[in-house]
Design a protein around this motif. Structure first.
Motif, PDB file in Angstrom:
ATOM      1  N   VAL A  42       0.847  -1.199   0.000  1.00  0.00           N
ATOM      2  CA  VAL A  42       0.000   0.000   0.000  1.00  0.00           C
ATOM      3  C   VAL A  42       0.883   1.249   0.000  1.00  0.00           C
ATOM      4  O   VAL A  42       0.609   2.223  -0.717  1.00  0.00           O
ATOM      5  N   ILE A  43       1.958   1.205   0.765  1.00  0.00           N
ATOM      6  CA  ILE A  43       2.892   2.340   0.818  1.00  0.00           C
ATOM      7  C   ILE A  43       3.583   2.505  -0.528  1.00  0.00           C
ATOM      8  O   ILE A  43       3.701   3.624  -1.050  1.00  0.00           O
ATOM      9  N   ALA A  44       4.023   1.396  -1.126  1.00  0.00           N
ATOM     10  CA  ALA A  44       4.697   1.458  -2.426  1.00  0.00           C
ATOM     11  C   ALA A  44       3.762   2.001  -3.505  1.00  0.00           C
ATOM     12  O   ALA A  44       4.184   2.766  -4.377  1.00  0.00           O
ATOM     13  N   GLY A  45       2.489   1.622  -3.451  1.00  0.00           N
ATOM     14  CA  GLY A  45       1.529   2.139  -4.430  1.00  0.00           C
ATOM     15  C   GLY A  45       1.333   3.637  -4.296  1.00  0.00           C
ATOM     16  O   GLY A  45       1.196   4.348  -5.289  1.00  0.00           O
ATOM     17  N   ALA A  46       1.326   4.150  -3.085  1.00  0.00           N
ATOM     18  CA  ALA A  46       1.145   5.587  -2.873  1.00  0.00           C
ATOM     19  C   ALA A  46       2.368   6.368  -3.326  1.00  0.00           C
ATOM     20  O   ALA A  46       2.244   7.522  -3.758  1.00  0.00           O
ATOM     21  N   ILE A  47       3.543   5.775  -3.245  1.00  0.00           N
ATOM     22  CA  ILE A  47       4.745   6.461  -3.720  1.00  0.00           C
ATOM     23  C   ILE A  47       4.713   6.601  -5.241  1.00  0.00           C
ATOM     24  O   ILE A  47       5.164   7.602  -5.793  1.00  0.00           O
ATOM     25  N   LEU A  57      13.128   0.734  21.409  1.00  0.00           N
ATOM     26  CA  LEU A  57      13.521   1.913  20.623  1.00  0.00           C
ATOM     27  C   LEU A  57      12.655   2.049  19.370  1.00  0.00           C
ATOM     28  O   LEU A  57      12.242   3.151  18.997  1.00  0.00           O
ATOM     29  N   LEU A  58      12.375   0.924  18.717  1.00  0.00           N
ATOM     30  CA  LEU A  58      11.519   0.936  17.533  1.00  0.00           C
ATOM     31  C   LEU A  58      10.111   1.408  17.884  1.00  0.00           C
ATOM     32  O   LEU A  58       9.493   2.162  17.129  1.00  0.00           O
ATOM     33  N   PHE A  59       9.600   1.005  19.031  1.00  0.00           N
ATOM     34  CA  PHE A  59       8.278   1.438  19.470  1.00  0.00           C
ATOM     35  C   PHE A  59       8.234   2.956  19.650  1.00  0.00           C
ATOM     36  O   PHE A  59       7.273   3.610  19.235  1.00  0.00           O
ATOM     37  N   ALA A  60       9.281   3.512  20.242  1.00  0.00           N
ATOM     38  CA  ALA A  60       9.343   4.969  20.414  1.00  0.00           C
ATOM     39  C   ALA A  60       9.383   5.675  19.058  1.00  0.00           C
ATOM     40  O   ALA A  60       8.718   6.698  18.864  1.00  0.00           O
ATOM     41  N   LEU A  61      10.133   5.128  18.110  1.00  0.00           N
ATOM     42  CA  LEU A  61      10.190   5.725  16.773  1.00  0.00           C
ATOM     43  C   LEU A  61       8.845   5.620  16.064  1.00  0.00           C
ATOM     44  O   LEU A  61       8.451   6.528  15.322  1.00  0.00           O
ATOM     45  N   LEU A 119       5.882   5.609  17.539  1.00  0.00           N
ATOM     46  CA  LEU A 119       4.998   6.610  18.138  1.00  0.00           C
ATOM     47  C   LEU A 119       5.264   7.986  17.544  1.00  0.00           C
ATOM     48  O   LEU A 119       4.331   8.752  17.272  1.00  0.00           O
ATOM     49  N   ARG A 120       6.547   8.294  17.324  1.00  0.00           N
ATOM     50  CA  ARG A 120       6.906   9.578  16.716  1.00  0.00           C
ATOM     51  C   ARG A 120       6.398   9.659  15.276  1.00  0.00           C
ATOM     52  O   ARG A 120       5.860  10.680  14.845  1.00  0.00           O
ATOM     53  N   LEU A 121       6.533   8.563  14.529  1.00  0.00           N
ATOM     54  CA  LEU A 121       6.025   8.527  13.158  1.00  0.00           C
ATOM     55  C   LEU A 121       4.515   8.698  13.135  1.00  0.00           C
ATOM     56  O   LEU A 121       3.981   9.421  12.289  1.00  0.00           O
ATOM     57  N   ALA A 122       3.820   8.058  14.058  1.00  0.00           N
ATOM     58  CA  ALA A 122       2.359   8.184  14.107  1.00  0.00           C
ATOM     59  C   ALA A 122       1.936   9.622  14.359  1.00  0.00           C
ATOM     60  O   ALA A 122       0.977  10.109  13.762  1.00  0.00           O
ATOM     61  N   ARG A 123       2.671  10.324  15.218  1.00  0.00           N
ATOM     62  CA  ARG A 123       2.353  11.733  15.483  1.00  0.00           C
ATOM     63  C   ARG A 123       2.545  12.565  14.211  1.00  0.00           C
ATOM     64  O   ARG A 123       1.720  13.421  13.887  1.00  0.00           O
ATOM     65  N   ARG A 124       3.617  12.293  13.466  1.00  0.00           N
ATOM     66  CA  ARG A 124       3.848  13.032  12.216  1.00  0.00           C
ATOM     67  C   ARG A 124       2.779  12.721  11.175  1.00  0.00           C
ATOM     68  O   ARG A 124       2.330  13.612  10.446  1.00  0.00           O
ATOM     69  N   LEU A 125       2.387  11.455  11.094  1.00  0.00           N
ATOM     70  CA  LEU A 125       1.375  11.070  10.106  1.00  0.00           C
ATOM     71  C   LEU A 125      -0.001  11.621  10.464  1.00  0.00           C
ATOM     72  O   LEU A 125      -0.795  11.917   9.568  1.00  0.00           O
ATOM     73  N   MET A 157       6.821   7.068   5.727  1.00  0.00           N
ATOM     74  CA  MET A 157       6.764   5.653   6.075  1.00  0.00           C
ATOM     75  C   MET A 157       7.898   4.867   5.410  1.00  0.00           C
ATOM     76  O   MET A 157       8.439   3.937   6.009  1.00  0.00           O
ATOM     77  N   ARG A 158       8.259   5.238   4.200  1.00  0.00           N
ATOM     78  CA  ARG A 158       9.375   4.568   3.529  1.00  0.00           C
ATOM     79  C   ARG A 158      10.683   4.861   4.257  1.00  0.00           C
ATOM     80  O   ARG A 158      11.515   3.968   4.453  1.00  0.00           O
ATOM     81  N   ARG A 159      10.865   6.101   4.703  1.00  0.00           N
ATOM     82  CA  ARG A 159      12.056   6.453   5.475  1.00  0.00           C
ATOM     83  C   ARG A 159      12.106   5.661   6.781  1.00  0.00           C
ATOM     84  O   ARG A 159      13.158   5.179   7.193  1.00  0.00           O
ATOM     85  N   HIS A 160      10.951   5.491   7.405  1.00  0.00           N
ATOM     86  CA  HIS A 160      10.877   4.707   8.634  1.00  0.00           C
ATOM     87  C   HIS A 160      11.217   3.241   8.360  1.00  0.00           C
ATOM     88  O   HIS A 160      11.874   2.590   9.177  1.00  0.00           O
ATOM     89  N   ARG A 161      10.808   2.732   7.225  1.00  0.00           N
ATOM     90  CA  ARG A 161      11.131   1.338   6.877  1.00  0.00           C
ATOM     91  C   ARG A 161      12.627   1.159   6.684  1.00  0.00           C
ATOM     92  O   ARG A 161      13.189   0.131   7.053  1.00  0.00           O
ATOM     93  N   VAL A 162      13.295   2.143   6.121  1.00  0.00           N
ATOM     94  CA  VAL A 162      14.754   2.079   5.984  1.00  0.00           C
ATOM     95  C   VAL A 162      15.403   2.046   7.367  1.00  0.00           C
ATOM     96  O   VAL A 162      16.364   1.299   7.597  1.00  0.00           O
ATOM     97  N   VAL A 163      14.868   2.827   8.305  1.00  0.00           N
ATOM     98  CA  VAL A 163      15.382   2.807   9.677  1.00  0.00           C
ATOM     99  C   VAL A 163      15.171   1.433  10.300  1.00  0.00           C
ATOM    100  O   VAL A 163      16.056   0.905  10.991  1.00  0.00           O
ATOM    101  N   ILE A 164      14.017   0.816  10.055  1.00  0.00           N
ATOM    102  CA  ILE A 164      13.750  -0.520  10.590  1.00  0.00           C
ATOM    103  C   ILE A 164      14.745  -1.525  10.033  1.00  0.00           C
ATOM    104  O   ILE A 164      15.273  -2.366  10.773  1.00  0.00           O
TER     105      ILE A 164
END
Length: 188
Positions: free
Chosen positions: A43-48, A119-123, A125-131, A155-162
């Protein structure tokens, strides 16, 4: 009533020498990268790939719909945040003291497994606030394609971090596990 020696003996079972620990570690990080905040990667790839234009792209609409459904689950209230952080810090500190202070292998393995996910959970939560901010802008008039593209890029940037976190976490755990097995060949 359970005796403390029995509980400590359970925590001291072989972790780094067990195939199940490595299967759980690999499976956990594999599943962590499959979905971002509950939204599938396709779904993310389709939106990009959505094309800018006057018409709303269905892929961007699909992503925004997914976000409107999943983001409310990622809201932490002001009263819940400190409690959640306190419990998590207590758990990780207890495991770290048992593992690295008292030398219990299972507790060390659990710290190496749980700490990166905290740490991933904290990131996330931060992504959810931005979205949520992007979704709010889309509700008040931002073009759907632009909002979908902005959300998909975050979300793609977050996936790279993951992916980077997963490589680092598995490599550090494998390195530490190898050293543990060399130093403690018989598990003691």
């Amino acid at each position: 009533m359970p005796r403390p020696e029995g509980i400590l003996a359970l925590l001291d079972s072989r972790s780094f020498g067990s195939i199940w620990f490595w299967v759980i570690l690999t499976l956990a990080w594999t599943l962590a990268g499959r979905r971002i905040l509950g939204v599938p990667a396709d779904v993310i790839a389709g939106a990009i790939r959505a094309e800018p234009g006057p018409r709303d792209d269905p892929a961007a609409l699909t992503l925004l719909d997914w976000l409107s459904l999943t983001l409310p689950r990622w809201r932490v209230d002001r009263r819940e945040g400190p409690v959640l952080m306190g419990l998590g810090a207590f758990l990780l500190t207890t495991l770290a003291i048992l593992g690295f202070g008292y030398g219990l292998e299972m507790a060390q393995a659990l710290v190496l497994l749980i700490l990166p996910f905290a740490l991933l959970f904290a990131l996330e939560l931060r992504l959810a606030r931005r979205l949520r901010a992007v979704l709010a802008q889309a509700e008040v008039g931002m073009p759907v394609n632009e909002a979908g593209l902005r959300a998909a890029r975050l979300m793609r940037r977050h996936r790279v971090v993951i992916v980077a976190m997963s490589i680092l976490a598995v490599a550090l755990t494998a390195f530490y596990g190898a050293i543990w097995m060399i130093v403690h060949p018989f598990g003691h």
